[in-house]
Enzyme design. Structure first.
Site, short mmCIF file in Angstrom:
data_model
loop_
_atom_site.label_atom_id
_atom_site.label_comp_id
_atom_site.label_asym_id
_atom_site.label_seq_id
_atom_site.Cartn_x
_atom_site.Cartn_y
_atom_site.Cartn_z
CB CYS A 154 -0.94 0.09 1.19
SG CYS A 154 -2.12 -1.25 1.29
NE ARG A 177 4.94 1.56 -0.05
CZ ARG A 177 6.03 1.42 0.69
NH1 ARG A 177 7.19 1.81 0.22
NH2 ARG A 177 5.97 0.93 1.89
CD1 TRP A 187 -0.38 -6.33 -3.13
CD2 TRP A 187 -0.69 -6.88 -1.00
NE1 TRP A 187 -0.15 -7.68 -3.01
CE2 TRP A 187 -0.33 -8.04 -1.72
CE3 TRP A 187 -0.95 -7.00 0.37
CZ2 TRP A 187 -0.21 -9.30 -1.12
CZ3 TRP A 187 -0.82 -8.25 0.96
CH2 TRP A 187 -0.45 -9.37 0.21
CG ASN A 223 1.32 0.35 4.31
OD1 ASN A 223 0.98 -0.82 4.12
ND2 ASN A 223 2.57 0.76 4.20
N GLY A 224 -0.93 -1.37 6.39
CA GLY A 224 -0.63 -2.27 7.51
C GLY A 224 -1.81 -3.17 7.80
CD GLU A 234 16.32 -13.73 -7.79
OE1 GLU A 234 15.75 -14.25 -6.83
OE2 GLU A 234 16.01 -12.60 -8.23
CE LYS A 275 13.05 -11.69 -9.88
NZ LYS A 275 13.73 -11.49 -8.67
CD GLU A 282 9.29 -11.86 -8.86
OE1 GLU A 282 8.68 -11.39 -7.90
OE2 GLU A 282 10.53 -11.82 -8.95
CG HIS A 292 17.40 -37.52 -5.37
ND1 HIS A 292 17.69 -38.79 -4.96
CD2 HIS A 292 18.60 -36.91 -5.58
CE1 HIS A 292 19.00 -38.96 -4.90
NE2 HIS A 292 19.58 -37.82 -5.28
CE LYS A 295 11.20 -3.46 -5.35
NZ LYS A 295 11.79 -4.56 -6.11
C1 F6R Z 1 11.13 -10.97 -5.83
C2 F6R Z 1 11.08 -9.99 -4.79
C3 F6R Z 1 10.70 -10.42 -3.42
C4 F6R Z 1 11.54 -9.69 -2.37
C5 F6R Z 1 11.05 -10.04 -0.96
C6 F6R Z 1 11.92 -9.43 0.12
O1 F6R Z 1 11.52 -10.42 -7.04
O2 F6R Z 1 11.30 -8.83 -5.00
O3 F6R Z 1 10.80 -11.80 -3.28
O4 F6R Z 1 12.87 -10.05 -2.53
O5 F6R Z 1 9.74 -9.61 -0.80
O6 F6R Z 1 11.90 -8.04 0.02
P1 F6R Z 1 13.01 -7.15 0.70
O7 F6R Z 1 14.30 -7.46 0.06
O8 F6R Z 1 12.56 -5.75 0.46
O9 F6R Z 1 13.02 -7.52 2.16
#
Ligand code: F6R
Length: 616
Positions: free
Chosen positions: A2, A27, A73, A99-100, A489, A493, A496, A512, A611
């Site tokens: 948010c 966000r 969000w 937000n929260g 990773e 990527k 997501e 396995h 984010k």
């Molecule tokens: C994936 C991604 C998330 C963040 C995770 C941790 O691309 O961005 O998996 O890595 O939410 O976020 P931070 O690093 O901000 O604690």
């Protein structure tokens, strides 16, 4: 999660709010809304993006020099118009954005229902708006001079959970109240004007003087200026910081998406992260942020790395680096598991918390737990002024610059750069590394950005491969040693941003179980650069080939063996194998990006994600 933005001053608020919401949209983007105030206040909100809100407000009265905006969000209640913020209290006295999560909202709601309150949304935020109003109306009944601020304080003392809040009260149209616990809020100070936001991105255009609210702070802003008190009504001294953020850093600068821009920024991000810390000519490495605890670090019995998501993947690279360079036993934990499983933490253990945003709720809570147990906790964060650096006694910032694309890219490589330097510095001090190994690593790390530039030049070829596999429904990523976390990773990527199911595995684990999935429709992305397990990965490739899997191999320049076996190869320059994650992740980021674009996905704002995960 948010985004919150607020304005109070001499300008019309609407444009500032809309522009701010667009900057904060990363966000959360389920719904958007604003409230504007002059003599009264008006609320406009809708499901969807900020652009939908703009369309809705096109012919409305958008006047007002005080206002607040929210991009959501969803936590409680599906994304729809009525769950969108701002929320009004039942009698219309208060309007709030939040937000929260209010964890005890169910109990509070029941209590308010007994007092005759009814609710139009499923949100915890509406409960809070009504709770504030309840205290306000009841305490003023007998002529008491109970203020809106008193009501906010009374309500927040009843609340369990996390909040970043902005509040307007109908009776005080020239006043704005902001409060924080757990969810970030920054106040920008201009000339006779104030800006409030979840992070500095909507503020930087107007001022670089900011106050980061602390937990339990309540700020009241009106024509007299800003006053800051805590939940106990004790005045707090605001600390004014200067933010070092250029507007150009948060714009796309000609790139089609933030994610692509951020992938291309990685050579710069890594150079900025080691600049001033690593001197190539004198072979000197010093991490100023660790100075006060450095002796304890070299003597640590154990290192525990805590993080989530991509930062957790960087943590696994860190584990391999620390054990190899320092011989200190190292574990990596999901912060969400660590905080709830009663972990063994001893005095003298070193806990490293990794977070791009510095706001991830689980990572923050894990830090608090580790601190209580007497561990030395250090942070590796990207956002200056965020909660984690303020919660940790020492740390090293990644200088990746603002990461706006929801999928993390440059933050990952900057985190790995910091972890590499930390492991090198400790390894040099505790003799885990010889002088020769140390100086070789400095030389290698120094030229990594140049090597990434060479990989970025191959993006057209990577795009061609992406187009060939963009219709897949499943995929497998394999790697060994340092490249196992890169496989994780790469898979994250892809899933997501393109919504293709992807799994990362240590290559030897394939037989396995996951090998059962392989057929001619299954792309298998194999990280197969030249290192001590090269022959083993070649065998793994043959096993996939025997089952007709489509092999996309990331190989060292000049490799001929794998070229003959794989359907597609992407070459990366040779490097020390401990630094190979910094190179091999780049083609995987580009592959995911081009696949997602080809599939018509919203690359920068993938569905259901946001984010900065400030809820657990
Ligand atoms: C994936 C991604 C998330 C963040 C995770 C941790 O691309 O961005 O998996 O890595 O939410 O976020 P931070 O690093 O901000 O604690």
């Amino acid at each position: 999660m948010c985004g919150i933005v607020g304005y109070i001053g001499h300008r019309q608020a609407y444009d500032i709010l809309i522009k701010g919401l667009k900057r904060l949209e990363y966000r959360g983007y389920d719904s958007a809304g604003i409230a504007l105030s002059d003599s009264d206040y008006r609320v406009y909100k809708c499901k969807g993006k900020v652009s939908d809100l703009e369309a809705q407000t096109k012919d409305q009265n958008i006047n007002g020099k005080i206002g607040m905006g929210h991009t959501r969000w969803a936590t409680h209640g599906e994304p729809n118009d009525s769950n969108a913020h701002p929320h009004k209290s039942m009698n219309g006295k208060f309007v709030i954005i939040h937000n929260g999560i209010i964890e005890n909202y169910g109990k509070l709601k029941q209590g308010l229902e007994k007092e005759g309150y009814t609710f139009y949304s499923e949100t915890d935020t509406e409960v809070l708006a009504n709770l504030i109003e309840f205290y306000y109306i009841n305490n003023r009944k007998n002529g008491n001079s109970f203020t809106p601020e008193d009501a906010v304080r009374a309500a927040l003392n009843m609340v369990e959970g996390a909040y970043g809040l902005v509040i307007l009260c109908e009776d005080n149209p020239g006043q704005m109240i902001a409060a924080r616990k757990g969810s970030p809020l920054v106040i920008g100070i201009g000339k006779d004007e104030y800006f409030i936001a979840s992070d500095a991105t909507p503020i930087v255009e107007y001022t670089n003087s900011v106050i980061y609210l602390n937990d339990d702070d309540i700020a009241v802003i009106d024509d007299k200026g800003l006053s800051l008190k805590n939940l106990k009504n004790i005045p707090q001294k605001p600390a004014i910081h200067k933010i070092d953020l250029e507007l150009s850093e948060i714009e796309k600068n000609g790139f089609e998406h933030y994610m692509l821009k951020e992938i291309y920024e990685q050579p710069r991000a890594i150079r900025d992260t080691y600049r001033g810390r690593l001197n190539f000519e004198s072979k000197f490495l010093r991490l100023g942020g660790l100075h006060n605890v450095f002796k304890q670090l070299t003597e640590a019995n154990r290192i525990i790395i805590i993080a989530c998501g991509t930062s957790w993947h960087a943590g696994i690279v860190g584990e391999y680096l620390f054990e190899e360079f320092t011989r200190i036993p190292t574990e990596v934990e999901y912060a969400s598991e660590f905080r709830y499983r009663n972990p063994v933490i001893n005095k003298g253990d070193l806990v490293i918390a990794i977070s791009q945003s510095g706001e991830t709720a689980d990572t923050l809570a894990a830090i608090q737990l580790a601190k209580k147990a007497g561990a030395i906790v250090i942070g590796v964060c990207n956002v200056v002024g965020s909660s984690i650096p303020r919660e940790t006694s020492a740390g090293v910032f990644t200088h990746a610059g603002p990461e706006i694309g929801v999928a993390s890219t440059k933050a990952f490589t900057a985190q790995v750069t910091v972890l590499t330097m930390m492991a090198m510095a400790i390894g040099q001090a505790n003799k885990g590394l010889t002088n020769q190994e140390f100086t070789d690593l400095i030389d290698e790390l120094y030229v990594i950005p140049d090597k990434i530039e060479k990989i970025l030049e191959k993006s057209e070829k990577i795009k061609e491969i992406a187009l060939k596999i963009a219709d897949s429904t499943n995929s497998l990523y394999l790697g060994r040693g340092y490249l196992f976390p890169v496989a994780l990773e790469g898979a994250l990527k892809l899933k997501e941003i393109s919504y293709i199911h992807a799994e990362g595995y240590p290559a030897a684990e394939m037989k396995h179980g996951p090998i059962a999935l392989i057929d001619e429709k299954m792309p298998v992305i194999v990280l197969a650069t030249k290192d001590h397990s090269y022959d083993k990965i070649v065998s793994n490739i043959q096993e996939v080939k025997a089952r007709k899997g489509v092999i996309i191999a990331i190989v060292t320049e000049g490799d001929t063996t794998i070229k003959e076996m794989a359907d597609y190869v992407i070459e990366v320059p040779h490097s020390d194998f401990a630094l190979a994650p910094l190179l091999t992740v780049i083609p995987l980021q580009l592959l995911s990006y081009f696949i997602a674009v080809e599939r018509g996905c919203n690359v920068d704002q993938p569905r259901n994600l946001a984010k900065s995960v400030t809820v657990e």
